[in-house]
Design a protein around this motif. Structure first.
Motif, PDB file in Angstrom:
ATOM      1  N   PHE A 207     -41.793  -3.906  33.481  1.00 53.19           N
ATOM      2  CA  PHE A 207     -40.400  -3.158  33.454  1.00 53.19           C
ATOM      3  C   PHE A 207     -40.676  -1.780  32.866  1.00 53.19           C
ATOM      4  O   PHE A 207     -41.137  -0.183  33.725  1.00 53.19           O
ATOM      5  N   GLU A 208     -40.802  -1.637  31.698  1.00 52.68           N
ATOM      6  CA  GLU A 208     -41.122  -0.222  30.747  1.00 52.68           C
ATOM      7  C   GLU A 208     -42.845   0.219  30.877  1.00 52.68           C
ATOM      8  O   GLU A 208     -41.830   1.827  31.157  1.00 52.68           O
ATOM      9  N   GLY A 209     -43.525  -0.090  31.651  1.00 47.78           N
ATOM     10  CA  GLY A 209     -44.317   0.679  31.338  1.00 47.78           C
ATOM     11  C   GLY A 209     -44.428   1.515  33.196  1.00 47.78           C
ATOM     12  O   GLY A 209     -45.230   2.259  33.179  1.00 47.78           O
ATOM     13  N   LEU A 210     -43.896   0.609  34.089  1.00 48.30           N
ATOM     14  CA  LEU A 210     -44.003   1.264  35.103  1.00 48.30           C
ATOM     15  C   LEU A 210     -43.060   2.464  35.162  1.00 48.30           C
ATOM     16  O   LEU A 210     -43.078   3.261  35.496  1.00 48.30           O
ATOM     17  N   LEU A 211     -42.160   2.498  34.193  1.00 48.55           N
ATOM     18  CA  LEU A 211     -41.110   3.737  34.263  1.00 48.55           C
ATOM     19  C   LEU A 211     -41.272   4.795  33.914  1.00 48.55           C
ATOM     20  O   LEU A 211     -41.185   5.393  33.990  1.00 48.55           O
ATOM     21  N   ALA A 212     -42.450   4.430  33.125  1.00 51.70           N
ATOM     22  CA  ALA A 212     -43.428   5.403  32.314  1.00 51.70           C
ATOM     23  C   ALA A 212     -44.608   6.335  33.287  1.00 51.70           C
ATOM     24  O   ALA A 212     -44.550   7.439  32.452  1.00 51.70           O
ATOM     25  N   VAL A 213     -44.992   5.744  34.201  1.00 49.38           N
ATOM     26  CA  VAL A 213     -45.360   6.260  35.224  1.00 49.38           C
ATOM     27  C   VAL A 213     -44.531   6.292  36.710  1.00 49.38           C
ATOM     28  O   VAL A 213     -45.210   7.217  37.717  1.00 49.38           O
ATOM     29  N   LEU A 214     -43.676   6.082  36.962  1.00 49.13           N
ATOM     30  CA  LEU A 214     -42.830   6.522  38.321  1.00 49.13           C
ATOM     31  C   LEU A 214     -42.084   8.017  37.665  1.00 49.13           C
ATOM     32  O   LEU A 214     -41.525   7.682  36.489  1.00 49.13           O
ATOM     33  N   ASP A 215     -42.140   8.584  38.697  1.00 44.60           N
ATOM     34  CA  ASP A 215     -41.136   9.758  38.521  1.00 44.60           C
ATOM     35  C   ASP A 215     -39.918   9.033  39.065  1.00 44.60           C
ATOM     36  O   ASP A 215     -39.839   8.105  39.569  1.00 44.60           O
ATOM     37  N   PRO A 216     -38.745   9.664  38.103  1.00 47.69           N
ATOM     38  CA  PRO A 216     -37.253   8.838  38.938  1.00 47.69           C
ATOM     39  C   PRO A 216     -36.982   8.938  39.931  1.00 47.69           C
ATOM     40  O   PRO A 216     -36.082   8.711  40.804  1.00 47.69           O
ATOM     41  N   ASP A 217     -37.447   9.684  41.000  1.00 48.44           N
ATOM     42  CA  ASP A 217     -37.473   9.990  42.464  1.00 48.44           C
ATOM     43  C   ASP A 217     -38.356   9.929  43.291  1.00 48.44           C
ATOM     44  O   ASP A 217     -38.374   9.858  44.444  1.00 48.44           O
ATOM     45  N   VAL A 218     -39.259   8.910  42.695  1.00 46.00           N
ATOM     46  CA  VAL A 218     -40.951   8.981  43.559  1.00 46.00           C
ATOM     47  C   VAL A 218     -39.733   7.937  45.123  1.00 46.00           C
ATOM     48  O   VAL A 218     -38.461   7.110  45.177  1.00 46.00           O
TER      49      VAL A 218
END
Length: 311
Positions: A207-218
């Motif tokens: 989960f944290e790894g995905l949050l690190a590469v995704l823009d909050p408004d993806v």
């Protein structure tokens, strides 16, 4: 509209030297006309139909007085595309927000010159998605003027408006495009690193790894070719929750280049299963496009050798 029996598409089929010369001249502009039609329609098959219809119109016209045949052909294919967009709008039932335009795609490690040229001439899926939201006349004005430098006087004759009104069409379209632009992305190598990091985190359930590469408004757009499984998802946490969307990308996967951006093609039993492509701005993923339409996946230009390289 189908493929011609004679002439370009079926290759020159006329007997006279003048007609053959005209057909050869048309072939010299085919790639340019296909590029115009693809930006107008976002569909590779419809773009080919539009180019073929342009050939029909050329073959039936007296162009002896035309001094700029390339310009003449550009306006003709624009008019053909405008008619197709208007017809599409009157019969289309699926919400445009769920639609993923046809991709121009190749295997990431392929160096085929023709495929590379097509990608160079392609346009990002993110821009095509924005173009889908414009009216047919706005799209024509923006594509022809801003992308292909056609004058407003010429475009005005196609849309049957004054040059000033046509300029306003392009201006409105330009604002829409600029407002929706994700901004510049990093170089191709860095984009691939980000895409690989996303896939690794998704496969690991990180989960944290995905949050690190995704823009909050993806924004995720998934197009299955039907409304049942097609969806639009906004926001990083909501996108991460769509874990089933990425399950096919855990095993046999071929890295691909989709309209110049990184992507992955899942391969199931030697056939394309689904395709995931990325829109990256800055150092974050701002858009994900999933194409799971069986008919369009089957039409992707991959050989058995390409698919066998999936790992």
């Amino acid at each position: 509209m189908g493929t011609a029996v004679g002439g370009p598409g079926g290759r020159p089929g006329h007997g006279g030297g003048h007609e053959e010369a005209l057909a050869l001249r048309f072939e010299a502009d085919r790639r340019h006309l296909r590029a115009v039609a693809y930006r107008m329609l976002g569909s590779l098959s419809e773009a080919e139909d539009a180019v073929q219809e342009t050939w029909f119109k050329l073959s039936r016209s007296d162009v002896s007085g035309v001094t700029n045949l390339s310009g003449w052909l550009t306006t003709v294919v624009g008019r053909v595309c405008l008619d197709m967009l208007r017809s599409r709008g009157s019969r289309r039932e699926d919400p445009l927000e769920f639609h993923v335009p046809d991709p121009v795609v190749r295997a990431a490690d392929t160096t085929d010159p023709e495929r590379a040229a097509e990608l160079t001439e392609s346009v990002g899926l993110a821009l095509l998605i924005v173009l889908e939201t414009l009216s047919p006349a706005e799209r024509l004005a923006f594509v022809l003027h801003d992308m292909f430098a056609v004058s407003f006087d010429e475009i005005a004759r196609i849309v049957d408006r004054s040059p000033a009104a046509t300029r306003q069409l392009a201006s409105r379209a330009r604002r829409r495009v600029q407002d929706a632009s994700p901004g510049p992305g990093p170089d191709a190598r860095r984009q691939r690193e980000i895409a690989d990091a996303f896939r690794a985190a998704a496969n690991a359930g990180d989960f944290e790894g995905l949050l690190a590469v995704l823009d909050p408004d993806v924004v995720l757009r998934a197009d299955s070719g039907g409304l049942a499984a097609s969806r639009l998802v906004r926001g990083a946490e909501a996108v991460i929750a769509q874990a089933v969307t990425y399950s096919k990308f855990r095993h046999a996967v071929l890295p691909v280049v989709v309209n110049g951006a990184p992507g992955f093609l899942s391969v199931v039993d030697g056939r394309p299963g689904s395709m995931l492509s990325f829109t990256i701005a800055g150092d974050r993923v701002v858009g994900l496009q999933v194409l799971a339409d069986p008919a369009r996946l089957a039409a992707l230009p991959f050989t058995e050798e390409d698919l066998a390289r999936a790992s």
